[in-house]
Design a protein around this motif. Structure first.
Motif, mmCIF file in Angstrom:
data_model
loop_
_atom_site.group_PDB
_atom_site.id
_atom_site.type_symbol
_atom_site.label_atom_id
_atom_site.label_comp_id
_atom_site.label_asym_id
_atom_site.label_seq_id
_atom_site.Cartn_x
_atom_site.Cartn_y
_atom_site.Cartn_z
ATOM 1 N N THR A 23 -33.405 29.057 -16.871
ATOM 2 C CA THR A 23 -34.677 28.850 -17.494
ATOM 3 C C THR A 23 -35.860 29.891 -16.660
ATOM 4 O O THR A 23 -35.838 29.769 -15.403
ATOM 5 C CB THR A 23 -35.121 27.523 -17.563
ATOM 6 N N LYS A 75 -37.477 27.830 -25.316
ATOM 7 C CA LYS A 75 -37.385 27.179 -24.184
ATOM 8 C C LYS A 75 -37.408 28.072 -23.020
ATOM 9 O O LYS A 75 -37.008 27.679 -21.774
ATOM 10 C CB LYS A 75 -35.910 26.552 -24.472
ATOM 11 N N THR A 77 -35.403 30.488 -22.049
ATOM 12 C CA THR A 77 -34.195 30.076 -21.463
ATOM 13 C C THR A 77 -32.928 31.021 -22.021
ATOM 14 O O THR A 77 -33.127 31.258 -23.316
ATOM 15 C CB THR A 77 -33.348 28.403 -21.782
#
Length: 114
Positions: A23, A75, A77
């Motif tokens: 992340t 996200k 990510t």
């Protein structure tokens, strides 16, 4: 401030699977190509896979057909699905931009051993 936080490593037997996650914060994630890199003691850090902002991918020959890189821009990510793991995949895995920036996370250790 750029932060990259990797997770998902561990001990797995040969032939097993792991999914790494990273992340990112402090960057415009969706417009950046991202990469997964790995390093073993005494060796230079190497690029394993990368994914562009348009989701095109590249893999080093040694992981082609076994690893899959993906990203979720909502996200911030990036993921690395690792299947059919081999002992030679043992390393600390890092994510970073591609080309890499000076900001490295702590990495996540993957150990492939019986």
């Amino acid at each position: 401030q750029v932060q990259l936080v990797e997770s998902g490593g561990g001990l797995v037997q040969p032939g097993g699977s792991l999914r790494l996650s990273c992340t990112a914060s402090g960057i415009r994630f969706s417009v950046n190509a991202m990469g997964w890199y790995r390093q073993t003691p005494g060796k230079e850090r190497e690029l394993v896979a990368r994914i562009s902002s348009r989701f095109s991918t590249y893999y080093v020959d040694s992981v082609k057909g076994r690893f899959t890189i993906s990203r979720d821009n909502a996200k911030n990510t990036v993921y690395l699905q690792m299947n059919s793991l081999k002992p030679e995949d043992t390393a600390v895995y890092y994510c970073n931009l591609f080309p890499y920036s000076t900001y490295w996370g702590q990495g996540t250790l993957v150990t492939v051993s019986s």
